[in-house]
Design an enzyme around this catalytic site. Structure first.
Site, PDB file in Angstrom:
ATOM      1  N   GLU A 127      -3.364   1.757   1.184  1.00  0.00           N
ATOM      2  CA  GLU A 127      -2.742   3.075   1.125  1.00  0.00           C
ATOM      3  C   GLU A 127      -3.607   4.099   1.858  1.00  0.00           C
ATOM      4  O   GLU A 127      -4.831   4.088   1.749  1.00  0.00           O
ATOM      5  CB  GLU A 127      -2.558   3.503  -0.341  1.00  0.00           C
TER       6      GLU A 127
ATOM      7  N   LYS B  74       7.000   6.398  -0.857  1.00  0.00           N
ATOM      8  CA  LYS B  74       6.558   6.262  -2.248  1.00  0.00           C
ATOM      9  C   LYS B  74       7.532   6.968  -3.185  1.00  0.00           C
ATOM     10  O   LYS B  74       7.803   8.161  -3.055  1.00  0.00           O
ATOM     11  CB  LYS B  74       5.148   6.861  -2.386  1.00  0.00           C
TER      12      LYS B  74
ATOM     13  N   CYS C 148       1.159   2.006  -4.577  1.00  0.00           N
ATOM     14  CA  CYS C 148       0.241   2.443  -5.641  1.00  0.00           C
ATOM     15  C   CYS C 148       0.946   2.730  -6.973  1.00  0.00           C
ATOM     16  O   CYS C 148       1.220   1.813  -7.732  1.00  0.00           O
ATOM     17  CB  CYS C 148      -0.556   3.662  -5.162  1.00  0.00           C
TER      18      CYS C 148
END
Length: 282
Positions: free
Chosen positions: A47, A117, A158
């Site tokens: 990331e 995301k 994440c």
């Protein structure tokens, strides 16, 4: 599925990330080439691999996808090395909005998937970590699955890892591998990183890759490191510690088949009582 190749080699790049974007990109490209030389078919970056991770950096380092310099370099690296390349994530700008975005390239250098995301990292742990991605970033709205000649791959970034429903939907779509570029910190990393990666693998009977940047104790946000690949049984097949390195693992998709035959939870779900559904198209 019978026409798919059932074995392939994956490389997870746990790389140093500094404030020089050009150097970050150059380092990533060099490590991608190294991974290919070691026989990798798929390579995954961490990331925010082209910028420091932090709300004060996102706008400064943001670029268009796929028109920016980072994506141009990744496309070329995928094509030159003839690999599938999951480009970790990078700050993306579109109009007046910023996203945390993971682009994926095929061995011809074509962009085949873009994941924004979905779950933004907004937490407040007393005497621990306070962070609010939503101060700068906009959340994505779509799940992301891409096809390879090996298997379907579900993609998250994440904090997406914490949401089991998302992983379940990826499995329902036919994914055998879930990939999570991430940046868990020194508080949540030792507590939850491995735990969540192994849980997603066992719950969904899939391989799971988690890829983090190298730990930098001088950074404003210190990443946990410990990139790893987990098999469907929850066994960690390969794991880094905190320093820069590439870890490799051979994925044999027969392991997914065997676990699903021996512990057939996919067929035993009580969809008459509960179910997980998707509201937007994969």
């Amino acid at each position: 599925m019978s026409t798919l190749k059932r074995c392939f080699k994956i490389a997870l790049i746990q790389m140093k990330v500094g404030k020089d974007k050009t150097e970050n990109i150059k380092r990533a490209v060099n490590m991608i080439s190294e991974a290919k030389e070691c026989g990798s078919n798929m390579v995954v970056l961490p990331e925010c691999f082209n910028s420091p991770y932090g709300t004060s950096y996102f706008a400064q380092y943001a670029e268009k996808v796929p028109a920016g310099e980072t994506c141009e370099a990744l496309s070329k690296a995928a094509k030159d090395n003839e690999i599938y390349l999951v480009g970790g994530s990078l700050p993306e700008i579109e109009g007046n909005k910023y996203y945390n975005t993971s682009p994926v390239w095929n061995p011809k250098g074509d962009l085949i998937c873009t994941h924004r995301k979905i779950h933004l990292f907004d937490i407040d742990i007393p005497n621990g970590v306070t962070f609010k991605e939503s101060d700068v970033l906009t959340a994505g709205k779509c799940l992301s699955v891409f096809d390879t000649e090996y298997c379907k791959v579900g993609l998250g970034i994440c904090y997406d890892l914490r949401f089991g429903e998302m992983a379940s939907l990826y499995r329902k779509s036919g994914a055998d591998l879930l990939v999570y570029p991430g940046a868990f910190n020194m508080k949540t990393g030792p507590l939850h990183w491995e735990l969540l990666l192994r849980a997603r693998a066992v719950d969904n009977q899939v391989f799971v890759a988690g890829v983090c940047a190298e730990r930098d104790l001088n950074a404003s946000y210190v990443a946990w490191g410990h990139s790893m690949l987990v098999n469907p049984w929850g066994t960690v097949l390969a794991q880094a510690e905190f320093d820069q390195r590439i870890i490799y693992a051979d994925i044999d998709l027969k392991e997914c088949d065997e676990m699903r035959q021996q512990i057939p939870t996919g067929m035993q779900r009580r969809t008459d009582v509960y179910d997980t559904i998707i509201k937007s198209n994969l």
